[in-house]
Scaffold this motif. Structure first.
Motif, PDB file in Angstrom:
ATOM      1  N   LYS A 175       1.058  -1.522   0.262  1.00  0.00           N
ATOM      2  CA  LYS A 175      -0.176   0.171   0.100  1.00  0.00           C
ATOM      3  C   LYS A 175       0.609   1.302  -0.594  1.00  0.00           C
ATOM      4  O   LYS A 175       1.467   1.220   1.376  1.00  0.00           O
ATOM      5  CB  LYS A 175      -0.563  -0.007   1.239  1.00  0.00           C
ATOM      6  CG  LYS A 175      -2.040  -0.965   1.150  1.00  0.00           C
ATOM      7  CD  LYS A 175      -2.547  -1.616   2.364  1.00  0.00           C
ATOM      8  CE  LYS A 175      -3.898  -0.099   2.436  1.00  0.00           C
ATOM      9  NZ  LYS A 175      -4.770   0.072   3.274  1.00  0.00           N
ATOM     10  N   GLU A 215      -0.960  -1.691  -4.856  1.00  0.00           N
ATOM     11  CA  GLU A 215      -2.115  -0.917  -4.161  1.00  0.00           C
ATOM     12  C   GLU A 215      -1.885   0.747  -3.830  1.00  0.00           C
ATOM     13  O   GLU A 215      -1.257   1.404  -2.276  1.00  0.00           O
ATOM     14  CB  GLU A 215      -2.490  -0.931  -2.958  1.00  0.00           C
ATOM     15  CG  GLU A 215      -4.478  -0.372  -2.984  1.00  0.00           C
ATOM     16  CD  GLU A 215      -5.146  -1.008  -1.944  1.00  0.00           C
ATOM     17  OE1 GLU A 215      -6.446  -0.400  -1.223  1.00  0.00           O
ATOM     18  OE2 GLU A 215      -4.913  -1.910  -0.992  1.00  0.00           O
ATOM     19  N   ARG A 217      -2.402   4.709  -2.912  1.00  0.00           N
ATOM     20  CA  ARG A 217      -3.608   6.054  -3.059  1.00  0.00           C
ATOM     21  C   ARG A 217      -3.335   7.687  -3.054  1.00  0.00           C
ATOM     22  O   ARG A 217      -2.204   7.570  -1.989  1.00  0.00           O
ATOM     23  CB  ARG A 217      -4.363   5.927  -1.799  1.00  0.00           C
ATOM     24  CG  ARG A 217      -5.505   6.858  -1.263  1.00  0.00           C
ATOM     25  CD  ARG A 217      -5.988   5.939  -0.316  1.00  0.00           C
ATOM     26  NE  ARG A 217      -7.355   7.481   0.141  1.00  0.00           N
ATOM     27  CZ  ARG A 217      -8.108   7.439   1.040  1.00  0.00           C
ATOM     28  NH1 ARG A 217      -7.741   5.871   1.741  1.00  0.00           N
ATOM     29  NH2 ARG A 217      -8.463   8.311   1.442  1.00  0.00           N
ATOM     30  N   TRP A 239      -4.475   4.861   7.302  1.00  0.00           N
ATOM     31  CA  TRP A 239      -4.834   4.068   5.611  1.00  0.00           C
ATOM     32  C   TRP A 239      -4.350   2.550   5.478  1.00  0.00           C
ATOM     33  O   TRP A 239      -4.957   1.917   5.219  1.00  0.00           O
ATOM     34  CB  TRP A 239      -4.738   4.689   4.526  1.00  0.00           C
ATOM     35  CG  TRP A 239      -5.339   3.650   3.212  1.00  0.00           C
ATOM     36  CD1 TRP A 239      -6.306   3.786   3.584  1.00  0.00           C
ATOM     37  CD2 TRP A 239      -4.918   4.019   2.779  1.00  0.00           C
ATOM     38  NE1 TRP A 239      -5.886   2.815   1.670  1.00  0.00           N
ATOM     39  CE2 TRP A 239      -5.538   3.197   1.445  1.00  0.00           C
ATOM     40  CE3 TRP A 239      -3.111   3.777   2.177  1.00  0.00           C
ATOM     41  CZ2 TRP A 239      -4.412   2.731  -0.169  1.00  0.00           C
ATOM     42  CZ3 TRP A 239      -1.911   3.222   0.559  1.00  0.00           C
ATOM     43  CH2 TRP A 239      -3.107   2.870   0.162  1.00  0.00           C
ATOM     44  N   ALA A 241      -0.818   2.326   4.876  1.00  0.00           N
ATOM     45  CA  ALA A 241       0.245   2.635   4.138  1.00  0.00           C
ATOM     46  C   ALA A 241       1.499   1.879   4.619  1.00  0.00           C
ATOM     47  O   ALA A 241       2.111   1.866   5.783  1.00  0.00           O
ATOM     48  CB  ALA A 241       0.680   4.025   3.613  1.00  0.00           C
TER      49      ALA A 241
END
Length: 403
Positions: A175, A215, A217, A239, A241
């Protein structure tokens, strides 16, 4: 803090990084993921001897003379085996993929035959095994065909499916949270005022991270103030990460607040200056297990540094066996001046001569704000620190940029 070499900086970025945990996904969702374990065939392919052509299954001994009349005793299609066996003087109609019936050891293609009712006239000869795909010709049950650390391509998915795997063990996607900083930045699609520029870094770095299987963001843009910067970093960590990527604000100017904001998060700073062009003010830090890359704000610098440092980090997190992009050899399409103390990564076009030689031609202007030349570039020419002037036609090392 002294300038680090690219090699030392990359070593620090990768130091102590372990692959992320594995998870099992349906094979339809495994493309682009990285195998977390070796994959063995659950069946043989083909599972039995099958015909490689449309024609007739025969005994090679019956057609050795070059012409024969054989009695037709049945038909074999893919998925519909023949219940009987082929004896002396007999033949079975067979189609590609059909299981070769017992007794037959060759296939005569239909173009070499004529059929008259139940009689097949063969004009040709065959050796045992002719036009037959033997059992396990492709692979055998238990054979290890796909290795841990491999990023699965469409071809690998086809192979895994043929191996009879419905689910695949893969590494979890990293992430990656991305944040741009700067009072001058506005999102694409807006009408920039005087002194403002359209932010491209978040979109570019998100696309690069996704291309590497992550992934990603984009957490947008924050102004050059400590409070919103800290708040944004809080959201990024909440989140979940694995990697925090910031652009801009990584230097030591009074408006460069990323280091101060990260310090408030409890970071351990590894470095913040690298002997690389473009991209000297690049930072690496850790907040517990989270890796942080503070990239320069100039868009070319941000992309090149991400290509050099973020890509190998993501590959290590996904357990890939190929961490860094492989350098290739080319010749220079134009002369280059001598280099200073920083390694230079020059945007260049790439062409292949009729003799196969790769020619890399650097753009004349290499300003780190110029995205048009980055988009037009096929590769980066690598110039070592203090490299002497190089004439056109001399050898150089390149990194192809790909898509």
């Amino acid at each position: 803090m002294a300038l680090l070499s690219v090699e030392e900086a990359l070593s620090r970025v990768l130091d102590g990084v372990e692959p992320l945990p594995s998870e099992t996904v349906p094979i339809a969702e495994a493309s682009g993921r990285v195998l977390a374990a070796d994959l063995a065939a659950l069946r043989s392919q083909p599972p039995a001897a099958v015909s490689g052509m449309d024609g007739y299954a025969v005994r090679a001994a019956d057609v050795g003379g070059g012409r024969a009349e054989l009695k037709l005793i049945g038909e074999v299609a893919a998925g519909r085996p023949f219940a009987g066996s082929v004896g002396p003087g007999e033949a079975a109609r067979i189609f590609t993929g059909g299981v070769v019936p017992p007794g037959a050891d060759a296939v005569i293609v239909q173009e070499q035959t004529e059929r008259h009712g139940d009689i097949v006239v063969v004009a040709g000869s065959a050796q045992p095994g002719k036009h037959i795909r033997r059992e396990a010709l492709d692979f055998a049950r238990g054979e290890m065909l796909l290795r841990r650390g491999r990023r699965l391509s469409a071809r690998d998915i086809a192979l895994a499916a043929a191996m009879n795997h419905a689910e695949i063990p893969v590494r979890r996607r990293p992430k990656v949270a991305i944040l741009a900083t700067g009072d001058e930045l506005v999102p694409p699609g807006t009408n920039p005022g005087l002194g403002q520029i359209v932010s491209a870094n978040g979109l570019a770095l998100s696309a690069l991270a996704r291309a590497e299987g992550a992934e990603a963001r984009d957490f947008g843009i924050v102004p050059d103030r400590i409070e919103p910067t800290v708040a944004a970093l809080d959201r990024m960590r909440t989140w979940g990460a694995d990697v925090l990527v910031t652009t801009g604000g990584a230097s030591v100017g009074e408006h460069d607040l990323v280091q101060r904001a990260l310090a408030a998060q409890g970071m351990t700073l590894a470095f913040w200056k690298v002997a690389v062009r473009p991209g000297r003010p690049m930072m690496h830090a850790r907040i517990e297990k989270t890796r942080v890359l503070g990239l320069p704000g100039n868009p070319v610098s941000a992309y090149v540094c991400a290509f050099i440092f973020l890509v190998p980090l993501l590959r290590r997190l996904t357990g890939r066996s190929d961490l860094a992009s492989m350098t290739e050899s080319a010749v220079l399409g134009r002369e280059l001046a001598e280099n200073d103390e920083r390694a230079d990564y020059l945007r260049a076009t790439l062409e292949r001569r009729p003799d196969g030689t790769l020619v890399a031609t650097a753009f004349a202007v290499q300003d780190s704000s110029m995205l048009a030349s980055l988009a037009a570039a096929d590769c980066l020419i690598i110039r070592e620190p203090y490299a002497p002037a190089a004439p056109a036609g001399s050898r150089c090392a390149i990194l192809e940029l790909g898509l």
